[in-house]
Design a protein around this motif. Structure first.
Motif, PDB file in Angstrom:
ATOM      1  N   VAL A 197       0.583  -1.194  -0.109  1.00 16.53           N
ATOM      2  CA  VAL A 197       0.397  -0.397  -0.534  1.00 16.53           C
ATOM      3  C   VAL A 197       0.813   1.108   0.341  1.00 16.53           C
ATOM      4  N   LEU A 198       1.613   1.426   0.722  1.00 17.05           N
ATOM      5  CA  LEU A 198       3.109   2.282   1.139  1.00 17.05           C
ATOM      6  C   LEU A 198       3.937   2.257  -0.351  1.00 17.05           C
ATOM      7  N   ASP A 199       4.282   1.480  -0.821  1.00 18.18           N
ATOM      8  CA  ASP A 199       4.434   1.282  -2.821  1.00 18.18           C
ATOM      9  C   ASP A 199       3.831   1.782  -3.280  1.00 18.18           C
ATOM     10  N   ASP A 200       2.454   1.673  -3.208  1.00 21.94           N
ATOM     11  CA  ASP A 200       1.178   1.773  -4.435  1.00 21.94           C
ATOM     12  C   ASP A 200       1.926   1.738  -5.986  1.00 21.94           C
ATOM     13  N   SER A 201       2.577   0.428  -5.402  1.00 20.47           N
ATOM     14  CA  SER A 201       2.430  -0.922  -7.112  1.00 20.47           C
ATOM     15  C   SER A 201       3.353  -1.182  -6.920  1.00 20.47           C
ATOM     16  N   LYS A 202       1.769  -2.747  -7.176  1.00 19.83           N
ATOM     17  CA  LYS A 202       2.167  -4.431  -7.116  1.00 19.83           C
ATOM     18  C   LYS A 202       2.958  -4.938  -8.287  1.00 19.83           C
ATOM     19  N   HIS A 203       3.615  -5.717  -8.033  1.00 19.31           N
ATOM     20  CA  HIS A 203       4.906  -6.316  -8.956  1.00 19.31           C
ATOM     21  C   HIS A 203       4.219  -7.156  -9.186  1.00 19.31           C
ATOM     22  N   TYR A 204       2.979  -7.651  -8.990  1.00 21.27           N
ATOM     23  CA  TYR A 204       2.559  -9.142 -10.709  1.00 21.27           C
ATOM     24  C   TYR A 204       0.667  -8.053 -10.097  1.00 21.27           C
ATOM     25  N   TRP A 205       0.802  -9.876 -11.506  1.00 19.15           N
ATOM     26  CA  TRP A 205      -0.870  -9.917 -11.924  1.00 19.15           C
ATOM     27  C   TRP A 205      -1.792  -9.937 -10.608  1.00 19.15           C
ATOM     28  N   ILE A 206      -3.197  -8.588 -10.847  1.00 18.10           N
ATOM     29  CA  ILE A 206      -4.031  -8.346  -9.749  1.00 18.10           C
ATOM     30  C   ILE A 206      -4.758  -8.810 -10.402  1.00 18.10           C
ATOM     31  N   SER A 207      -5.694 -10.273  -9.768  1.00 16.01           N
ATOM     32  CA  SER A 207      -6.358 -11.502 -10.264  1.00 16.01           C
ATOM     33  C   SER A 207      -7.478 -10.905  -8.926  1.00 16.01           C
ATOM     34  N   PRO A 208      -8.355 -11.284  -9.441  1.00 12.40           N
ATOM     35  CA  PRO A 208      -9.851 -11.851  -8.537  1.00 12.40           C
ATOM     36  C   PRO A 208      -9.543 -11.891  -7.180  1.00 12.40           C
ATOM     37  N   ASP A 209      -8.842 -13.165  -7.146  1.00 14.37           N
ATOM     38  CA  ASP A 209      -8.652 -13.113  -6.101  1.00 14.37           C
ATOM     39  C   ASP A 209      -7.568 -12.819  -4.991  1.00 14.37           C
ATOM     40  N   GLU A 210      -7.275 -11.651  -4.763  1.00 19.09           N
ATOM     41  CA  GLU A 210      -6.364 -10.615  -4.585  1.00 19.09           C
ATOM     42  C   GLU A 210      -7.692  -9.372  -3.329  1.00 19.09           C
ATOM     43  N   VAL A 211      -9.097  -9.590  -4.156  1.00 18.57           N
ATOM     44  CA  VAL A 211      -9.609  -9.759  -2.530  1.00 18.57           C
ATOM     45  C   VAL A 211      -9.848 -10.467  -1.390  1.00 18.57           C
ATOM     46  N   ASP A 212      -9.667 -11.885  -1.887  1.00 18.96           N
ATOM     47  CA  ASP A 212     -10.132 -12.469  -0.404  1.00 18.96           C
ATOM     48  C   ASP A 212      -8.554 -12.647  -0.045  1.00 18.96           C
ATOM     49  N   LYS A 213      -7.241 -12.139  -0.606  1.00 17.78           N
ATOM     50  CA  LYS A 213      -6.119 -12.080   0.099  1.00 17.78           C
ATOM     51  C   LYS A 213      -5.972 -10.901   1.012  1.00 17.78           C
ATOM     52  N   LEU A 214      -6.821  -9.262   0.592  1.00 18.46           N
ATOM     53  CA  LEU A 214      -6.360  -8.334   1.790  1.00 18.46           C
ATOM     54  C   LEU A 214      -7.946  -8.705   2.283  1.00 18.46           C
ATOM     55  N   LEU A 215      -8.696  -9.532   2.070  1.00 15.66           N
ATOM     56  CA  LEU A 215      -9.625  -9.664   3.386  1.00 15.66           C
ATOM     57  C   LEU A 215      -9.120 -10.708   4.831  1.00 15.66           C
ATOM     58  N   ARG A 216      -8.801 -11.502   3.893  1.00 20.14           N
ATOM     59  CA  ARG A 216      -8.165 -12.697   4.864  1.00 20.14           C
ATOM     60  C   ARG A 216      -7.267 -11.878   5.323  1.00 20.14           C
ATOM     61  N   PHE A 217      -6.408 -10.807   5.118  1.00 21.91           N
ATOM     62  CA  PHE A 217      -4.783 -10.839   5.787  1.00 21.91           C
ATOM     63  C   PHE A 217      -5.481  -9.473   7.190  1.00 21.91           C
ATOM     64  N   GLY A 218      -6.819  -9.084   6.060  1.00 21.40           N
ATOM     65  CA  GLY A 218      -7.407  -7.564   6.855  1.00 21.40           C
ATOM     66  C   GLY A 218      -7.868  -7.961   8.034  1.00 21.40           C
ATOM     67  N   GLU A 219      -8.324  -8.641   8.469  1.00 21.83           N
ATOM     68  CA  GLU A 219      -9.624  -9.955   9.293  1.00 21.83           C
ATOM     69  C   GLU A 219      -8.987  -9.110  10.732  1.00 21.83           C
ATOM     70  N   GLY A 220      -9.968  -8.270  11.116  1.00 18.70           N
ATOM     71  CA  GLY A 220      -9.643  -8.502  13.159  1.00 18.70           C
ATOM     72  C   GLY A 220      -9.458  -6.582  12.828  1.00 18.70           C
ATOM     73  N   TRP A 221      -8.542  -6.024  11.547  1.00 20.01           N
ATOM     74  CA  TRP A 221      -8.220  -4.936  11.923  1.00 20.01           C
ATOM     75  C   TRP A 221      -9.004  -4.228  10.513  1.00 20.01           C
ATOM     76  N   LEU A 222      -8.682  -4.566   9.446  1.00 22.00           N
ATOM     77  CA  LEU A 222      -9.268  -3.857   8.448  1.00 22.00           C
ATOM     78  C   LEU A 222     -10.659  -2.804   8.345  1.00 22.00           C
ATOM     79  N   GLU A 223     -11.503  -3.991   9.125  1.00 22.78           N
ATOM     80  CA  GLU A 223     -12.570  -3.826   8.794  1.00 22.78           C
ATOM     81  C   GLU A 223     -12.896  -2.245   9.272  1.00 22.78           C
TER      82      GLU A 223
END
Length: 507
Positions: A197-223
């Motif tokens: 997020v701070l770098d603001d430049s992901k260096h690999y292909w962004i597929s729909p399953d990235e949403v699942d990753k974001l929610l999985r690793f953000g669970e409990g604090w990102l909400e």
């Protein structure tokens, strides 16, 4: 790229426990192959008082460019700019590549797993994290805005473009230090999400399953993070459709955690019965009883609890052996974990456990796992959605899953005047997007029933006031006995009028 994690300790709780928690031995230097280079883990210091684990990622810039080209992400532009792909800050500045290495090397620690020291993995620890060079698009202020709400004491020292020429000003890089008492798994998940997020430049292909990753690793604090919109947008490379999906699911997860604070608490707050009078059952219990009666009358055996929250209704269904298969579905993984603990699934007998299943999923998206059930329940769910999203839920439940019976409960807004503690014009819960009158609820239910081939009947839940009706209104939808041909034609017509999320994304 370089990052260190330090733990302080004492003779009773030595800091070298960090090796157990990370599943990496302090006396060994280990190397791991990743898609973008080699990751090395070693310990510059390891004593009972302090233990530091270092992660060094050696990025291969040529492999990075070749991989990007293979995924259709060649951003070289004009031939004159081609050298920029090979000469850049990628080998040195922490970015999404370091986040990938964290997940690859410390996968068990990310999940909070440690068989030898489970109590240490589950407890907050005095941690210090250092990243010598961190890209920060937004500066030190944004770094603090992202990490401080998570409980960190943040040091973000801007790095000068050139110390010999201070007039040139600061670069976009900072030297990051984080100190605080947090679980190691939480610390790693914060880094996994916020470094890219701070770098603001992901260096690999962004597929729909990235949403699942974001929610999985953000669970409990990102909400509930104050910068969740920025985090979701940057993490998903500003892909609007994916960001919108992530924000909707984060909102539903946040609402799911609050679902237990419902109108029955208001009801209890103004209970005027004396100690000698028999107090009525809480409204939540009356609502569950009414739902169970509707399901029994329908002869349902295989039941979906859509938006199951912490599993109260699932627990009641389990008590009745006529319900042979019970599936609880919720968007919040945390709510499902709570439901599992509440139901004691791990201690449950084999035969009883075989009757229940908990699934993570969003009710505004079609899900093939939900097809073929006798009945589905939407208890106090619809009012938590924005009205423009209701057609998506209608199609997912009534058009795609298509159970034989659907039971829906929702507050009756007319009854709100009976609660003196509820200010005029306010909904019963801060997260309700709307509350329907009896006429509005019937208008919606009748329209849904006509569109999808159901009959619908209504019953009051709670005391039925002669002027304003009951506090909760319940509708039971029963699938009409129509021919397969007619049902197919009806479904085709529905598809034309309600665009599914998949079609929406494709458009």
């Amino acid at each position: 790229m370089f990052l260190t994690i330090s733990l302080t300790g004492n003779d009773e709780r030595p800091a070298t426990d960090l090796g157990f928690l990370l599943h990496k031995h302090p006396e060994k230097a280990q190397a791991f192959s990743t898609s973008y280079g080699d990751a090395h883990v070693f310990y510059p210091e390891a004593s009972a008082q302090i233990c530091t684990a270092a992660l060094l990622l050696e990025v291969d810039p040529v492999a990075l460019v070749r991989r990007a080209k293979g995924q259709g992400k060649d951003r070289g532009g004009a031939p004159d700019a081609a050298l920029a792909q090979y000469v850049n800050d990628r080998p040195y500045a922490a970015s999404s590549l370091l986040a990938v290495a964290l997940r690859t090397v410390f996968s068990s620690a990310l999940r909070g797993e440690c068989r030898t020291h489970p109590e240490r993995a589950a407890a907050p620890l005095p941690l210090r994290i250092e990243v010598p060079v961190l890209p920060a698009r937004g500066g030190a202020g944004l770094v603090r805005a992202l990490f401080e709400p998570l409980g960190w004491t943040v040091g973000a020292e801007p790095i000068a473009l050139d110390p010999q020429f201070p007039e040139w000003g600061d670069s976009r890089y900072v030297r990051l230090t984080l100190e605080g008492e947090l679980r190691l798994s939480d610390a790693l998940r914060h880094l996994y999400v916020l470094l890219p997020v701070l770098d603001d430049s992901k260096h690999y292909w962004i597929s729909p399953d990235e949403v699942d990753k974001l929610l999985r690793f953000g669970e409990g604090w990102l909400e509930n993070h104050p910068e969740q919109q920025l985090i979701a947008s940057r993490y998903l490379s500003r892909r609007w459709a994916l960001t919108r999906q992530a924000m909707e699911r984060l909102e539903l997860a946040r609402l799911a955690d609050a679902d237990d604070i419902e109108v029955e608490e208001i009801d209890n707050a103004v209970d005027e019965t004396t100690d000698t009078e028999e107090k009525p059952a809480p409204l939540a219990a009356q609502r569950r009883d009414a739902i169970l009666e509707a399901l029994r009358s329908a002869g349902a055996a295989r039941v979906l609890d859509l938006g199951c929250g912490q599993g109260q209704l699932v627990g009641e269904l389990l008590k009745d052996v006529r319900f042979t298969e019970i599936v609880g579905v919720d968007v919040s993984v945390r709510a499902l974990h709570t439901a599992s603990r509440r139901l004691r699934l791990e201690q449950m007998g084999e035969h009883r456990a075989a009757r229940v299943k908990l699934l993570q999923g969003s009710l505004t998206y079609t899900d093939t796992r939900l097809k073929g059930y006798d009945a589905a329940v939407l208890s106090e769910v619809v009012e938590h959605l924005d009205l423009p999203r209701l057609p998506a839920l209608e199609y997912a439940v009534f058009g795609a899953a298509r159970p034989g019976t659907v039971v829906v409960t929702t507050p009756n807004s007319e009854y709100n005047v009976r609660w003196e503690t509820l200010p005029a014009g306010h909904v019963r819960h801060a997260d309700h997007r709307f509350e329907w009158t009896r006429a509005e609820f019937r208008e919606w239910a009748d329209r849904v029933a006509r569109r999808h081939g159901y009959d619908v009947a209504y019953v009051p839940v709670g005391p039925d006031d002669p002027e304003v009706g009951p506090p909760t209104q319940l509708a039971t939808f029963t699938l009409q006995q129509i021919t397969h041909t007619a049902r197919t034609a009806q479904t085709d017509q529905t598809v034309q009028t309600v665009q599914t999320p998949k079609e929406e994304s494709a458009a």
